[in-house]
Design an enzyme around this catalytic site. Structure first.
Site, PDB file in Angstrom:
ATOM      1  N   LYS A 258       8.488  -5.876  -5.915  1.00  0.00           N
ATOM      2  CA  LYS A 258       7.809  -5.756  -4.618  1.00  0.00           C
ATOM      3  C   LYS A 258       6.952  -6.996  -4.337  1.00  0.00           C
ATOM      4  O   LYS A 258       7.020  -7.568  -3.243  1.00  0.00           O
ATOM      5  CB  LYS A 258       6.946  -4.484  -4.613  1.00  0.00           C
ATOM      6  CG  LYS A 258       6.243  -4.201  -3.309  1.00  0.00           C
ATOM      7  CD  LYS A 258       5.920  -2.734  -3.153  1.00  0.00           C
ATOM      8  CE  LYS A 258       4.713  -2.266  -3.932  1.00  0.00           C
ATOM      9  NZ  LYS A 258       3.424  -2.808  -3.434  1.00  0.00           N
TER      10      LYS A 258
ATOM     11  N   GLY B 123      -0.939  -3.058   1.234  1.00  0.00           N
ATOM     12  CA  GLY B 123      -2.119  -3.877   0.947  1.00  0.00           C
ATOM     13  C   GLY B 123      -1.747  -5.336   0.724  1.00  0.00           C
ATOM     14  O   GLY B 123      -2.481  -6.242   1.116  1.00  0.00           O
TER      15      GLY B 123
ATOM     16  N   ARG C  78      -8.834   0.930   2.824  1.00  0.00           N
ATOM     17  CA  ARG C  78      -8.858   0.051   1.647  1.00  0.00           C
ATOM     18  C   ARG C  78      -9.779  -1.160   1.879  1.00  0.00           C
ATOM     19  O   ARG C  78      -9.905  -1.651   3.000  1.00  0.00           O
ATOM     20  CB  ARG C  78      -7.436  -0.357   1.280  1.00  0.00           C
ATOM     21  CG  ARG C  78      -6.656   0.896   0.877  1.00  0.00           C
ATOM     22  CD  ARG C  78      -5.283   0.588   0.398  1.00  0.00           C
ATOM     23  NE  ARG C  78      -5.307  -0.173  -0.840  1.00  0.00           N
ATOM     24  CZ  ARG C  78      -4.218  -0.678  -1.396  1.00  0.00           C
ATOM     25  NH1 ARG C  78      -3.038  -0.513  -0.817  1.00  0.00           N
ATOM     26  NH2 ARG C  78      -4.289  -1.342  -2.523  1.00  0.00           N
TER      27      ARG C  78
ATOM     28  N   SER D  55      -7.769  -9.943  -8.773  1.00  0.00           N
ATOM     29  CA  SER D  55      -6.852  -9.427  -7.758  1.00  0.00           C
ATOM     30  C   SER D  55      -5.935 -10.540  -7.281  1.00  0.00           C
ATOM     31  O   SER D  55      -6.394 -11.548  -6.731  1.00  0.00           O
ATOM     32  CB  SER D  55      -7.649  -8.878  -6.566  1.00  0.00           C
ATOM     33  OG  SER D  55      -6.812  -8.797  -5.423  1.00  0.00           O
TER      34      SER D  55
ATOM     35  N   GLN E  66      -3.995 -10.270  -4.869  1.00  0.00           N
ATOM     36  CA  GLN E  66      -3.986 -10.272  -3.405  1.00  0.00           C
ATOM     37  C   GLN E  66      -5.107 -11.153  -2.869  1.00  0.00           C
ATOM     38  O   GLN E  66      -4.917 -11.913  -1.920  1.00  0.00           O
ATOM     39  CB  GLN E  66      -4.103  -8.837  -2.880  1.00  0.00           C
ATOM     40  CG  GLN E  66      -2.867  -8.012  -3.234  1.00  0.00           C
ATOM     41  CD  GLN E  66      -2.947  -6.579  -2.784  1.00  0.00           C
ATOM     42  OE1 GLN E  66      -3.944  -6.143  -2.225  1.00  0.00           O
ATOM     43  NE2 GLN E  66      -1.888  -5.829  -3.024  1.00  0.00           N
TER      44      GLN E  66
ATOM     45  N   ASP F 219      -0.656  -1.154 -11.862  1.00  0.00           N
ATOM     46  CA  ASP F 219       0.175  -0.244 -11.069  1.00  0.00           C
ATOM     47  C   ASP F 219       0.932   0.765 -11.939  1.00  0.00           C
ATOM     48  O   ASP F 219       1.501   1.729 -11.419  1.00  0.00           O
ATOM     49  CB  ASP F 219       1.177  -1.042 -10.225  1.00  0.00           C
ATOM     50  CG  ASP F 219       0.481  -1.838  -9.121  1.00  0.00           C
ATOM     51  OD1 ASP F 219      -0.687  -1.538  -8.803  1.00  0.00           O
ATOM     52  OD2 ASP F 219       1.117  -2.765  -8.581  1.00  0.00           O
TER      53      ASP F 219
ATOM     54  N   LYS G  62      -6.700   1.907  -4.698  1.00  0.00           N
ATOM     55  CA  LYS G  62      -5.262   1.704  -4.472  1.00  0.00           C
ATOM     56  C   LYS G  62      -4.813   2.613  -3.320  1.00  0.00           C
ATOM     57  O   LYS G  62      -5.629   3.100  -2.545  1.00  0.00           O
ATOM     58  CB  LYS G  62      -4.502   1.975  -5.768  1.00  0.00           C
ATOM     59  CG  LYS G  62      -4.818   0.959  -6.875  1.00  0.00           C
ATOM     60  CD  LYS G  62      -4.332  -0.421  -6.490  1.00  0.00           C
ATOM     61  CE  LYS G  62      -4.679  -1.467  -7.529  1.00  0.00           C
ATOM     62  NZ  LYS G  62      -4.360  -2.826  -7.083  1.00  0.00           N
TER      63      LYS G  62
ATOM     64  N   ARG H 169      -6.703   6.628  -7.378  1.00  0.00           N
ATOM     65  CA  ARG H 169      -5.776   7.043  -8.440  1.00  0.00           C
ATOM     66  C   ARG H 169      -6.470   7.661  -9.646  1.00  0.00           C
ATOM     67  O   ARG H 169      -5.826   8.382 -10.409  1.00  0.00           O
ATOM     68  CB  ARG H 169      -4.883   5.863  -8.860  1.00  0.00           C
ATOM     69  CG  ARG H 169      -3.832   5.566  -7.811  1.00  0.00           C
ATOM     70  CD  ARG H 169      -2.840   4.494  -8.237  1.00  0.00           C
ATOM     71  NE  ARG H 169      -1.877   4.290  -7.152  1.00  0.00           N
ATOM     72  CZ  ARG H 169      -1.155   3.184  -6.984  1.00  0.00           C
ATOM     73  NH1 ARG H 169      -1.265   2.183  -7.835  1.00  0.00           N
ATOM     74  NH2 ARG H 169      -0.306   3.097  -5.979  1.00  0.00           N
TER      75      ARG H 169
ATOM     76  N   ARG I  86       3.277   5.826  -6.062  1.00  0.00           N
ATOM     77  CA  ARG I  86       3.287   5.768  -7.535  1.00  0.00           C
ATOM     78  C   ARG I  86       2.872   7.114  -8.153  1.00  0.00           C
ATOM     79  O   ARG I  86       3.275   7.440  -9.260  1.00  0.00           O
ATOM     80  CB  ARG I  86       2.396   4.632  -8.039  1.00  0.00           C
ATOM     81  CG  ARG I  86       2.831   3.279  -7.491  1.00  0.00           C
ATOM     82  CD  ARG I  86       2.632   2.131  -8.432  1.00  0.00           C
ATOM     83  NE  ARG I  86       2.970   0.876  -7.785  1.00  0.00           N
ATOM     84  CZ  ARG I  86       4.209   0.373  -7.681  1.00  0.00           C
ATOM     85  NH1 ARG I  86       5.229   1.017  -8.215  1.00  0.00           N
ATOM     86  NH2 ARG I  86       4.433  -0.764  -7.069  1.00  0.00           N
TER      87      ARG I  86
HETATM   88  C1  S3P Z   1      -0.186  -7.053  -5.828  1.00  0.00           C
HETATM   89  C2  S3P Z   1      -1.372  -7.125  -6.517  1.00  0.00           C
HETATM   90  C3  S3P Z   1      -2.056  -5.949  -7.085  1.00  0.00           C
HETATM   91  C4  S3P Z   1      -1.115  -4.753  -7.194  1.00  0.00           C
HETATM   92  C5  S3P Z   1      -0.322  -4.563  -5.926  1.00  0.00           C
HETATM   93  C6  S3P Z   1       0.524  -5.776  -5.642  1.00  0.00           C
HETATM   94  C7  S3P Z   1       0.400  -8.292  -5.284  1.00  0.00           C
HETATM   95  O1  S3P Z   1      -3.124  -5.584  -6.243  1.00  0.00           O
HETATM   96  O2  S3P Z   1      -1.832  -3.594  -7.518  1.00  0.00           O
HETATM   97  O3  S3P Z   1       0.518  -3.427  -6.045  1.00  0.00           O
HETATM   98  O4  S3P Z   1       1.595  -8.286  -4.912  1.00  0.00           O
HETATM   99  O5  S3P Z   1      -0.307  -9.308  -5.245  1.00  0.00           O
HETATM  100  P1  S3P Z   1      -4.587  -6.269  -6.371  1.00  0.00           P
HETATM  101  O6  S3P Z   1      -4.492  -7.681  -5.978  1.00  0.00           O
HETATM  102  O7  S3P Z   1      -5.445  -5.484  -5.421  1.00  0.00           O
HETATM  103  O8  S3P Z   1      -4.988  -6.093  -7.806  1.00  0.00           O
END
Ligand code: S3P
Length: 426
Positions: free
Chosen positions: A19, A91, A119, A164, A166, A312, A339, A343, A385
């Site tokens: 993903k 997210g 979120r 993170s 992200q 995850d 999340k 969770r 999940r």
């Molecule tokens: C992701 C980073 C993670 C993960 C999410 C996908 C990504 O989140 O939990 O499912 O693709 O960069 P966080 O950056 O909030 O840890």
């Protein structure tokens, strides 16, 4: 959806595309010049949200049965969308695209479903503002909808309070539009797919330990990307193969990037019988097949720097812990609360409903394993999940378990129930 117990699972399964990597292939392909071709793209609802957003930003994207073709227009080729962008439940889309939008010469509004609107976006709003971005939360609650206006960005060095990917990726993407270098240091290294893939597209991006940095205005060129299988999706089959008696599964095409393989390390500590084979590299990412055999698992402690590498997978690891001998302690995992659902609560409440001995803590949970589990009604809170993890729990429980809103699995794994059923020995 009712899930009946299984007496044995046998066979092999090809894991769908990752993903995180699928999202990035669309985003970076859109900002590159020329065509990017992506095979084994994950056709989950989250990644389709990313495609839809970039189509609204004026990028032609063909989704054919063979591959995804993105006709990139370069760093400055996006067009005003003419309406707000909808990231759905994703997210990753919300946070990464915000970094890109902060650098555009037009304004955008970004929104998503009920879960996304709860979120935390403050974690990207604060550092983007430090870079000079004009970004605000419409309801001033640090959540989406977000309004992003055009402004001039400057490079910063940011010490992130959270590990993170992200947040890291958001800033690195904004950094492409900034004056000067942008860098980010995390408390613990999070997944590094952005660093690997952006470098392959031609960005001047460097990483050393927990710091990543990028130089502005790269010339990105379209790539051919074969997306490795998602270890987060493989996790359900790993757990099912370990827990269901008399099982032997060959789980093919599993991405084992060291920033993502924490579940394998935790499973090893639980004395799982997992043999990696056929290790190879696909599009710059390490991949292997996993031979998984039923195992008598033992409890373990999971925390510290391991957490980002299995964040995850913690829902399904918690299910493994409930069937393991002894106690499992999960700590340093407060991120679980923010999340797709909280969770910590959704795992502990559903495990308890099935008869397990599980207690929530501030930053994780404690599970005293080994009690037999029984069927229950599983409240997924629309969290993909949670649905899939408890479908695995149901395979070893007594009676038929009902998973509410089971369709939410389509966020990351549209064919999940079909695939798991295909392995049942009847
Ligand atoms: C992701 C980073 C993670 C993960 C999410 C996908 C990504 O989140 O939990 O499912 O693709 O960069 P966080 O950056 O909030 O840890």
């Amino acid at each position: 959806m009712f899930i009946q117990p299984a007496s044995s699972l046998k066979g092999s399964i090809l894991i769908p595309g990752d993903k995180s990597i699928s999202h990035r292939s669309i985003m970076f392909g859109a900002l590159a010049e020329g065509c990017t071709e992506v095979t084994h793209f994950l056709q989950g609802a989250d990644c389709l949200s990313t495609i839809a957003c970039f189509q609204k930003l004026g990028i032609a994207i063909e989704n054919t049965p063979e591959c995804i073709r993105i006709h990139g227009k370069g760093l400055y080729g996006l067009r005003p969308p003419g309406c707000s962008l909808d990231v759905g439940n994703s997210g990753t889309t919300a946070r990464l695209i915000s970094g890109i939008l902060a650098g555009q010469p037009f304004a955008t509004t970004l929104t998503g479903d009920a879960s996304i609107q709860k979120r935390p976006m403050g974690r990207i709003i604060a550092p983007l503002r430090e870079m000079g971005a004009d970004i605000k939360s419409l309801h001033e609650n640090d959540c989406a909808p977000l309004c992003i206006n055009s402004s001039k960005l400057k490079g910063i060095h940011y010490h992130s309070p959270v590990a993170s990917a992200q947040v890291k990726s958001c800033l690195l993407l904004a950094g492409m539009y900034a004056d000067g270098e942008t860098s980010i240091t995390e408390p613990v290294l999070s997944r590094n797919h952005t660093e690997l893939m952006l470098a392959a597209f031609g960005a001047n991006i460097k990483s050393s330990n927990v710091t990543a940095s990028i130089q502005p205005r790269p010339h990105l060129t379209g790539q051919k990307i074969d997306v490795p299988g998602d270890i987060s999706s493989a996790a359900y089959f790993i757990a099912a193969g370990l827990l269901v008696p008399n099982s032997e599964l060959l789980i093919q095409n599993v991405g084992i990037n060291p920033t993502r393989d924490g579940m394998l390390r935790a499973a090893k500590a639980m004395h799982a019988n997992i043999t990696p084979c056929n290790t190879r590299v696909i599009s710059g990412e390490p991949v292997c097949d996993l031979l998984v055999k039923s195992s008598s698992l033992d409890g373990t402690e999971i925390g510290g720097s391991l957490i980002p590498a299995l964040i995850d997978e913690l829902p399904v690891i918690a299910v493994m812990a409930a069937y393991a001998n002894g106690t499992t302690i999960i700590k340093d995992a407060a991120e679980l609360k923010v999340k797709e659902s909280n969770r910590i609560d959704t795992i502990v409440n559903n495990l308890t409903a099935m008869g397990a001995d599980a207690v929530a803590t501030d930053d994780g949970m404690i599970i005293h394993g080994g009690k037999p589990l029984h069927a229950a009604q599983i409240h997924t809170h629309q969290d993909h999940r949670i649905a899939m993890s408890f479908a695995v729990a149901a395979l070893c429980a007594e009676g038929g378990t009902e998973i509410l809103d089971a369709d939410c699995a389509c966020i990351s794994y549209p064919a999940f129930y079909r695939d798991i059923n295909s392995l049942r020995v009847v």
